[in-house]
Each structure stands twice: as structure tokens, then as C-alpha cells.
Design an enzyme around this catalytic site. Structure first.
Site, mmCIF file in Angstrom:
data_model
loop_
_atom_site.group_PDB
_atom_site.id
_atom_site.type_symbol
_atom_site.label_atom_id
_atom_site.label_comp_id
_atom_site.label_asym_id
_atom_site.label_seq_id
_atom_site.Cartn_x
_atom_site.Cartn_y
_atom_site.Cartn_z
ATOM 1 N N GLU A 1 0.561 -1.238 0.110
ATOM 2 C CA GLU A 1 -0.112 -0.056 0.034
ATOM 3 C C GLU A 1 1.042 1.083 -0.015
ATOM 4 O OE1 GLU A 1 -0.135 2.123 2.818
ATOM 5 O OE2 GLU A 1 1.140 0.880 4.183
ATOM 6 N N LEU B 1 -0.693 4.431 1.044
ATOM 7 C CA LEU B 1 -1.697 5.308 1.470
ATOM 8 C C LEU B 1 -0.982 6.232 2.770
ATOM 9 C CD1 LEU B 1 -4.070 2.613 2.395
ATOM 10 C CD2 LEU B 1 -4.078 3.791 0.259
ATOM 11 N N ASN C 1 9.704 4.257 0.019
ATOM 12 C CA ASN C 1 9.689 4.967 1.393
ATOM 13 C C ASN C 1 11.069 5.593 1.677
ATOM 14 O OD1 ASN C 1 6.872 4.805 1.833
ATOM 15 N ND2 ASN C 1 6.918 3.467 3.500
ATOM 16 N N PHE D 1 7.550 16.365 -1.576
ATOM 17 C CA PHE D 1 8.237 16.116 -0.606
ATOM 18 C C PHE D 1 9.722 16.825 -0.428
ATOM 19 C CE2 PHE D 1 6.677 12.390 1.747
ATOM 20 C CZ PHE D 1 5.246 12.451 1.265
ATOM 21 N N CYS E 1 5.260 4.851 9.037
ATOM 22 C CA CYS E 1 6.195 4.240 7.989
ATOM 23 C C CYS E 1 7.512 4.457 7.995
ATOM 24 C CB CYS E 1 5.252 4.363 6.712
ATOM 25 S SG CYS E 1 3.660 3.609 6.771
ATOM 26 N N LYS F 1 2.027 14.662 11.546
ATOM 27 C CA LYS F 1 1.688 15.590 10.658
ATOM 28 C C LYS F 1 0.093 15.645 10.822
ATOM 29 C CE LYS F 1 0.248 12.207 7.135
ATOM 30 N NZ LYS F 1 0.103 11.945 5.684
HETATM 31 C C1 UDX Z 1 4.275 7.608 4.009
HETATM 32 C C2 UDX Z 1 3.991 7.276 2.640
HETATM 33 O O1 UDX Z 1 3.844 8.667 1.886
HETATM 34 C C3 UDX Z 1 2.982 6.587 1.926
HETATM 35 O O2 UDX Z 1 3.007 6.241 0.700
HETATM 36 C C4 UDX Z 1 3.325 5.189 2.851
HETATM 37 O O3 UDX Z 1 2.450 4.086 2.385
HETATM 38 C C5 UDX Z 1 3.376 5.318 4.334
HETATM 39 O O4 UDX Z 1 4.458 6.204 4.563
HETATM 40 P P1 UDX Z 1 2.640 8.760 5.746
HETATM 41 O O5 UDX Z 1 3.501 8.170 6.943
HETATM 42 O O6 UDX Z 1 1.166 8.818 6.116
HETATM 43 O O7 UDX Z 1 2.695 8.289 4.585
HETATM 44 O O8 UDX Z 1 3.206 10.316 5.783
HETATM 45 P P2 UDX Z 1 3.842 11.450 4.773
HETATM 46 O O9 UDX Z 1 2.630 12.237 4.285
HETATM 47 O O10 UDX Z 1 4.393 10.557 3.708
HETATM 48 O O11 UDX Z 1 4.687 12.111 5.785
HETATM 49 C C6 UDX Z 1 5.808 11.468 6.331
HETATM 50 C C7 UDX Z 1 6.283 12.356 7.121
HETATM 51 O O12 UDX Z 1 7.426 13.350 6.450
HETATM 52 C C8 UDX Z 1 5.618 13.297 8.127
HETATM 53 O O13 UDX Z 1 6.196 13.509 9.313
HETATM 54 C C9 UDX Z 1 5.661 14.729 7.263
HETATM 55 O O14 UDX Z 1 5.500 15.901 8.013
HETATM 56 C C10 UDX Z 1 7.236 14.549 6.736
HETATM 57 N N1 UDX Z 1 7.293 15.540 5.496
HETATM 58 C C11 UDX Z 1 6.579 14.793 4.247
HETATM 59 C C12 UDX Z 1 7.897 16.464 5.391
HETATM 60 O O15 UDX Z 1 8.725 16.808 6.419
HETATM 61 N N2 UDX Z 1 8.433 17.206 4.366
HETATM 62 C C13 UDX Z 1 7.796 16.980 3.125
HETATM 63 O O16 UDX Z 1 7.950 17.376 2.210
HETATM 64 C C14 UDX Z 1 6.696 15.768 3.004
#
Ligand code: UDX
Length: 436
Positions: free
Chosen positions: A151, A153, A211, A252, A263, A326
Site C-alpha cells: 500500500e 496510503l 519510502n 516532498f 512508516c 503531520k
Molecule cells: C508515508 C508514505 O507517503 C506512504 O506512501 C506510505 O505508504 C506510508 O508512509 P505517511 O506516513 O502517512 O505516508 O505520511 P507522509 O505524508 O508521507 O509524511 C511522512 C512524514 O514526512 C511526516 O512527518 C511529514 O511531516 C514529513 N514530510 C513530508 C516533510 O517533512 N516534508 C515533506 O515535504 C513531506
């Protein structure tokens, strides 16, 4: 088609409800009786926007049901998904596969028809082979195929990600597996979502590689932000400037306090363990893990600096706005807020906090922090305010009121959600990430 989803946590529940919404007949199975009882009452075990409504509609239409009985639940299912947790194993960072293996054993013992067994849980390369061995050793007379279907997600956006995916990855070793999975995803396939069919091992690795790459991208821009502060550049401009190159892409690349969540931290560690097992080091990811870990405490020190340094900070009060890793989730796992609060309290700073969804889960993790009812009561009497999570509720704070309530108008914006000039025009001392 009938689908069984073993594990009704975040991934299982979202995937199950979405499959039901596509018209499949879905049974979500979980060992936790209280979780299943709550789901029967329409109470979600997690906070995810839109999930309760999706579950309610599909339960009402008769396409989605819940049970603790695995043998009953998988009866007649053409696809049986394993969506149980694979936490970091205590001590060594390897993914703990005991739940996945236990489900495989139980499925093998109770299977009553031909079926494809699909690992949706994030599992290290080779887990599909092990699941296949477990099923074989159960002696089941039924035909089965073990498939990997990771996944992708994001919490807070999971339903949208499921229904409009960038791609669907399927790792299968035979036609039975491939054909059933094509049927499972036909509604999305007709919608032109790309379906990538690979070997099982490639599919398992794709999830970790994706990831780890995203974690690297974030860590890269975070270190660039530190350099921007030193050389007098603006990380948001640098981000835009590199992101407009299609080969890099703009996503990102938001500098912040470091990544957290369920994750990235766990999957990067598990990938490093696999790399170690196969004697094939991934040094760039090793550096990412270390850099991100130290960044979280460094953010706490940044707040202490804003208070005038460690001596001046002792006895002062900081308001943290946002605790979850987040926005749009109540998930506190590996949230930078934990290390930031710890660094502050270690430095003799008292901490008050407000988060729209995360406080209940945060309370036991950060007992020394005073949880408040709204941002303004957290801010009252604070010597500095730190924005840790970019919830919409913090994007348009009444800055005049904030200034009045705070003891000193010091704002540390770890998510760059404000414009420096705007905030300064209210008389604040403003610190942000990567903006001189
Ligand atoms: C992530 C992946 O995006 C997803 O595809 C996978 O299956 C599970 O892990 P998630 O953990 O829900 O999803 O959060 P994501 O939105 O990816 O953010 C992860 C972390 O990175 C957060 O702490 C967020 O604040 C941080 N982040 C993200 C940044 O600091 N900068 C960015 O530009 C993007």
C-alpha cells in the site's frame, strides 16, 4: 467478488472500505473483539477523514461486514489480504513478522476454497516465500497463490490515495495470482490507474525503496534548509527552483522538523536490516536515518536558542502547537514533537500544548506536557510559541491576540506556514526553517 481483509487497522480498514465501495463483497477480520464491536457500532478505531462515512454507507449496502472469526470470514473469498502490523522488532529494527506468519498459519489451517493470499502489510523481501512455505506446510488441499500488493496510503489522505493511486503494484509468481488481482483492481484499472505487475520480491522491495527515497528527499531538503540559514538563502525558493526540474519533482521538498509517522522511521530501519543481511549496504539511507533522528532534538534546541540559549531558557514556558507527526491524523508515532518536548523539559523549560486530534494519544507519551483546550490557552503566558505540525487551524491564528496572550512575542515556525514579514509586522520575533 468476495474479499477478506485480515487485520482491521489503518491499512486493512481503509482498503476494505474502499474495495466495498468499488462493489466487492468485503469482510474485515480482526482478533480484537473490542475493535470489531466498536466497528459494528460505527466507531472507527483511528481518525481518518471520510472513513466513518465510507464504512457506514458500505455496511448499510451490505457489502462490508466485520468479524473476529477468521475461518468464517475467509469462507468463499477469492482474495485474502493480510494487513496486520509489522512493527520494528524490539532491539534490532528488523520488521516483526510474527503477526503475518500467524495469519498465514491460520489461513492455511482453515482455507475452504481456492484463493489468492495477498500480503498488503509492509514486509521485507522474501516474506512472500515464507508465507507460501507456511501455507504449503499446512497441507491445505486447495489451490493458492501468494501475492505481494504493497500500500502507498498517506495517513490523512488515505481514501483519496486508495481511489486515485499513482500506481498499483502487484508482485505475483503465477497466472492465478495475477488474474485474481486484476479482477480485484478492475474498477481502478478501468479508471486508468496504472497497474505494475512484477515478481513478488521486486514488489516487496518497491515499497521499501519508495519510502526510503521519500525519506531521503525530505532529509535532503532539511539539510539544505540548515545551509540556507547559514548562507542567507531561502529554502522555499531553493525547493521551488529544484522542484521545477521534472526529474526532481516538487513534492516532498518541504523542509521541517524531520519526518515521523508509522512508516518512514520503521521502514527505513527495516530496509537497512535487509541490506545488512544481504551484505549490500545502502549508505545513503543509513545517513538519512541518523540525520533525521538527530534533527528532532536539534529542533528542540532551536526553540531553546529562540528563548535566548540554555541558561535563559531554564524556568521559561513554551507553547507547542501541533503534536502529531503531520496534520489530519491522531497518530503520534515517532512524531518530532516527542523529542522536541523532551529536549525542552530536559532543559528546564515547561511545555504546554494543543493539537486538534493528537492529545489523547500524546498524553501518556509526554506526561510532563500540559495539554490545553485550544491554541490560545496553550499560548497564554508563553515565552515562545513553536508550530510543530501544520494543522490548518494554525495557519490563520489571530496574531494580535497571540501577542497579547503570550509573555513574549517569539514565534518558532518549524513548518514555514507563515510569511516572515507578516508575522514581524505584528511585533513578533520570528524564526523559521531555512529562511534567513
Ligand atoms: C508515508 C508514505 O507517503 C506512504 O506512501 C506510505 O505508504 C506510508 O508512509 P505517511 O506516513 O502517512 O505516508 O505520511 P507522509 O505524508 O508521507 O509524511 C511522512 C512524514 O514526512 C511526516 O512527518 C511529514 O511531516 C514529513 N514530510 C513530508 C516533510 O517533512 N516534508 C515533506 O515535504 C513531506
Amino acid at each position: 467478488m468476495k474479499i477478506a481483509m485480515v487485520g482491521s487497522g489503518y491499512v486493512g480498514l481503509v482498503s476494505g472500505a474502499c474495495f466495498a465501495d468499488f462493489g466487492h463483497d468485503v469482510v474485515c477480520i480482526d482478533k480484537d473483539q473490542s475493535k470489531i464491536d466498536a466497528l459494528h457500532d460505527g466507531i472507527m478505531p483511528i481518525y481518518e477523514p471520510g472513513l466513518d462515512a465510507l464504512v457506514e454507507t458500505n455496511v448499510a449496502s451490505g457489502r462490508l461486514s466485520f468479524t473476529t472469526n477468521l475461518a468464517e470470514g475467509i469462507k468463499g473469498a477469492s482474495a485474502i489480504f493480510i494487513a496486520v502490523g509489522t512493527p520494528s522488532r524490539r532491539g534490532d529494527g528488523h520488521a516483526d513478522l510474527s503477526f503475518v506468519h500467524a495469519v498465514a498459519r491460520e489461513v492455511g489451517e482453515t482455507l475452504s476454497n481456492d484463493a489468492v493470499i495477498v500480503t498488503k502489510s509492509t514486509v521485507p523481501v522474501g516474506t512472500g516465500d515464507e508465507v507460501e512455505r507456511i501455507l504449503q506446510s499446512s497441507g491445505t488441499p486447495h489451490k493458492f497463490s501468494v501475492v505481494s500488493n504493497p500500500e502507498f496510503l498517506r495517513e490523512g489522505a488515505a481514501i483519496g490515495d486508495f481511489k486515485r493511486p499513482d500506481r498499483i503494484v502487484i508482485g505475483a509468481e503465477d497466472d492465478f495470482g495475477r488474474d485474481v488481482m486484476r479482477a480485484v483492481y478492475r474498477p481502478l484499472f478501468l479508471n486508468e490507474s496504472p497497474l505494475l505487475i512484477t515478481s513478488r520480491r521486486s514488489s516487496e522491495l518497491i515499497k521499501y525503496a519508495a519510502n526510503a527515497f521519500l525519506a531521503t528527499k525530505i532529509t535532503f531538503i532539511n539539510e539544505m534548509a540548515d545551509l540556507c540559514e547559514k548562507v542567507g538563502a531561502n529554502v522555499q525558493d531553493v525547493s521551488r527552483g529544484i522542484g521545477m526540474d521534472n526529474r526532481i519533482g516538487s513534492k516532498f521538498l518541504h523542509a521541517g522538523p524531520g519526518y515521523g509517522g508509522s512508516c518512514f522511521p520503521k521502514d527505513t530501519l527495516a530496509l537497512l536490516k535487509t541490506a545488512e543481511d544481504y551484505d549490500s549496504p545502502i549508505r545513503i539511507v543509513e545517513a538519512v536515518v541518523k540525520t533525521n533522528e538527530s534533527r528532532k532534538r536539534a529542533m528542540g534546541r532551536k526553540v531553546i536558542e529562540a528563548l535566548g540559549g540554555s541558561d535563559a531558557a531554564r524556568g521559561k514556558k513554551v507553547a507547542l502547537l501541533g503534536l502529531t507527526f503531520k496534520p489530519n491524523t491522531d497518530d503520534m508515532r515517532d512524531s518530532p514533537a516527542i523529542a522536541i518536548a523532551q529536549t525542552l523539559t530536559d532543559g528546564g523549560v515547561s511545555v504546554s500544548a494543543y493539537d486538534p486530534e493528537g492529545m489523547e494519544l500524546a498524553r501518556p507519551i509526554m506526561p510532563e506536557v500540559t495539554m490545553c483546550q485550544d491554541p490560545y490557552s496553550a499560548i497564554e503566558g508563553a515565552d515562545a510559541i513553536a508550530i510543530v505540525t501544520e494543522w490548518d487551524a494554525f495557519r490563520a491564528l489571530d496574531l494580535a491576540r497571540v501577542k497579547e496572550l503570550a509573555k513574549s512575542p517569539v514565534l518558532v515556525d518549524l513548518r514555514n506556514i507563515y510569511q516572515p514579514d507578516d508575522v514581524r509586522s505584528f511585533g513578533f520575533t520570528y524564526h523559521s526553517i531555512g529562511r534567513a
